[in-house]
Enzyme design. Structure first.
Site, PDB file in Angstrom:
ATOM      1  N   ASP A 252      35.026   5.766   8.281  1.00 39.75           N
ATOM      2  CA  ASP A 252      35.528   5.896   6.914  1.00 39.75           C
ATOM      3  C   ASP A 252      34.578   5.187   5.955  1.00 39.75           C
ATOM      4  O   ASP A 252      33.365   5.189   6.162  1.00 39.75           O
ATOM      5  CB  ASP A 252      36.941   5.287   6.854  1.00 39.75           C
ATOM      6  CG  ASP A 252      37.850   5.968   5.858  1.00 39.75           C
ATOM      7  OD1 ASP A 252      37.633   5.780   4.644  1.00 39.75           O
ATOM      8  OD2 ASP A 252      38.781   6.684   6.266  1.00 39.75           O
TER       9      ASP A 252
ATOM     10  N   HIS B 178      39.515   3.081   0.705  1.00 36.03           N
ATOM     11  CA  HIS B 178      40.141   4.067   1.583  1.00 36.03           C
ATOM     12  C   HIS B 178      40.232   3.600   3.032  1.00 36.03           C
ATOM     13  O   HIS B 178      41.303   3.659   3.664  1.00 36.03           O
ATOM     14  CB  HIS B 178      39.351   5.374   1.487  1.00 36.03           C
ATOM     15  CG  HIS B 178      40.009   6.553   2.106  1.00 36.03           C
ATOM     16  ND1 HIS B 178      39.774   6.948   3.398  1.00 36.03           N
ATOM     17  CD2 HIS B 178      40.898   7.447   1.608  1.00 36.03           C
ATOM     18  CE1 HIS B 178      40.485   8.043   3.667  1.00 36.03           C
ATOM     19  NE2 HIS B 178      41.171   8.356   2.593  1.00 36.03           N
TER      20      HIS B 178
ATOM     21  N   SER C 149      45.126  11.562   4.914  1.00 38.72           N
ATOM     22  CA  SER C 149      44.314  10.428   5.360  1.00 38.72           C
ATOM     23  C   SER C 149      45.182   9.347   5.988  1.00 38.72           C
ATOM     24  O   SER C 149      44.841   8.767   7.016  1.00 38.72           O
ATOM     25  CB  SER C 149      43.538   9.827   4.181  1.00 38.72           C
ATOM     26  OG  SER C 149      42.524  10.675   3.743  1.00 38.72           O
TER      27      SER C 149
END
Length: 536
Positions: free
Chosen positions: A180, A210, A361
């Site tokens: 990520d 994120h 996600s």
């Protein structure tokens, strides 16, 4: 567990201090009432090109043309069938007009950039060895928003997943790679995280949040932000910059690096609209090393998962709300494996803050954590693939009977998988109700009621009271074994449905006298069925 997570019980002052550190109160949005600091959803990026532009690029697009509108311009990826050819090419690059942007020894792959096609053509490469490098991005909720009436999870995701007991030791001994934007320090996360950074951030920029949010859903350790497998060993593989942008080459590099680092599970909350032969090779490589890969299906509301989730060797995960409803933005796909929480889930945000995380996600993190928990809590040592099979067989039916493109095999139920060997659990559920309409191939129609035994005991002589409009239909299920699903079809109501464009339906499970259901809340469903105008 990190000392920062130890909540002392000897004094009230220390307890209050930790609460203050975890949830600092600053200015809140006017319409939000909370003592916790929330920040907007971290920016997420998805491929914006429509489904019609999706195509499998077999790794040799250059044989047909020198341009792909979906690819990164002036870049190519070259793979070699032999070690000798690979090493020879690396040596002669310095004397050519192209630039070496990175290499993956295990796949014999090189990423190059160039100023003109003449420089590329001067290399006289075999077209079979050349492919484009494609953007890989973290999903953004841009074109498709959640539908009206859906319900967010907040801090209730673990309860929804059936985790009702202390899970603070789950995941011990299991290595999980999060490919990520990187995992930043956070009060909810262990300090002992292995970091593999395959991309450098510009000086003075803040890392994208994120990866930190995803990691907290897998292995958060704070009592107010606990993940599914808090004791899992995290490997942070940074392949995206501060804006969440990566490439198929960097993703492949991250997958191989994760496998080489011993990851048993790999979480990819990223995607691309284009298929990359190199990424598929990296997936194969990781599987050969014993890793199991999960990826988010994507947030653009299309009928195909993003890559690599669309790869049949990758477990693709879609998103649901707290009512178990498929979310409109979650990409559907026949390859979908699971559905999991993906709306307004409480997650970590850098700076010891909290965010409300929405998208596939976050959804993919839950089955990854679930598999780690199953591995660590099983009485015997099992592989990651065996743990996935257990999660599949103990997931809750949803949507159309059987596997479907919105929910996969079903909604994950971690508690059910963990307690699979605990005797005495009686739990019969009305899993879903769908109305079957006539088609050109079949005149069959009627309400399909899916009933599922989510307990550990066989149940005999249970009844289902089904109501379709004003009509009532009792049905007896002679026997239903643990994990068994059965579908009751009642051919009634089509006329009223076509006349009124909607139909009220309900189903209620009744157990035999003397038995009580462990989860009576799933014994009944009541819904309004609607019909498309074209089918009336």
């Amino acid at each position: 567990m990190s000392p920062r997570f130890i909540i002392a019980t000897s004094t009230l002052i220390i307890g209050l201090l930790l609460s203050w550190l975890m949830f600092q109160t600053q200015d809140q949005p006017e319409n939000y009432k909370s003592t916790k600091k929330l920040v907007p959803n971290p920016l997420e990026y998805i491929p914006s090109d429509p489904i019609s532009q999706r195509q499998k690029n077999g790794g040799n697009s250059d044989r047909n043309n020198n341009f792909d509108p979906n690819a990164i311009p002036y870049e190519r990826v070259i793979t070699f069938s032999s070690e000798e050819a690979y090493r020879s090419f690396l040596k002669k690059l310095s004397a050519s007009g192209v630039f070496n942007k990175g290499s993956i020894d295990s796949l014999r792959a090189v990423r190059i950039s160039f100023d003109s096609l003449s420089d590329l053509n001067a290399l006289e490469l075999n077209p079979e060895d050349v492919e484009f490098n494609y953007p890989v991005l973290i999903p953004e909720l841009r074109e498709v928003q959640p539908q009206e009436g859906v319900l967010g999870f907040g801090n209730g995701a673990l309860d929804f997943l059936g985790i009702s007991k202390d899970n603070s030791e789950w995941g011990k001994g299991v290595k999980i790679a999060v490919i990520d934007t990187g995992i930043e320090p956070h009060l909810a996360l262990n300090d002992n995280i292995q970091h593999i950074n395959l991309i450098d951030l510009d000086e003075g920029t803040n890392p994208n949040s994120h990866g930190t949010s995803v990691a907290s859903l897998i292995a958060g350790q704070h009592p107010n932000m606990r993940g599914v497998a808090p004791q899992a060993e995290l490997i942070s593989v940074r392949v995206a910059d501060e804006t969440g942008v990566s490439s198929s080459f960097l993703l492949a590099q991250g997958i191989t690096a994760a496998a080489d680092a011993g990851a048993q599970l790999i979480n990819i909350s990223m995607g691309s609209s284009s298929d990359s032969a190199l990424v598929r090779q990296a997936v194969d490589y990781a599987i050969e090393q014993g890793a199991v890969i999960f990826a988010s299906s994507g947030n653009d509301g299309t009928q195909q998962a993003s890559y690599p989730a669309a790869d049949p060797d990758v477990y693709s995960v879609g998103a649901i709300d707290a009512n178990g409803t498929h979310l409109n933005f979650s990409n559907t796909d026949d390859n979908l494996a699971f559905a999991a929480p993906g709306l307004e889930v409480q997650a970590a945000f850098p700076g010891d803050n909290v965010t409300s995380f929405t998208g596939t996600s976050g959804a993919v993190a839950f089955p990854v954590g679930a598999v780690a928990a199953i591995m660590s809590e099983s009485q015997q040592s099992i592989s990651a693939e065996q743990a996935v099979s257990i999660l599949q067989s103990h997931s809750n039916e949803a949507g159309l009977p059987g596997a479907d493109n919105q929910f996969g095999i079903g909604i994950i139920d971690v508690g059910r998988a963990i307690n699979r060997n605990t005797s005495g659990i009686v739990d019969i559920a009305v899993a879903s109700q769908t109305y079957l309409l006539p088609t050109a191939d079949s005149s069959a129609s009627g309400l399909q009621v899916s009933v599922e035994n989510r307990g550990t005991e066989t149940v005999f002589q249970s009844t289902v009271d089904i109501q379709i409009g004003n009509d009532y239909f009792p049905y007896t299920i002679q026997k239903i074994s643990p994990n068994e699903r059965t579908v009751v079809t009642i051919p009634s109501g089509l006329g009223q449905l076509r006349a009124d464009a909607q139909l009220e339906v309900s189903a209620q499970i009744n157990l035999p006298t003397g038995q009580s259901d462990a989860k009576p809340g799933n014994d009944q469903r009541k819904e309004i069925v609607t019909i498309p105008t074209d089918d009336r």
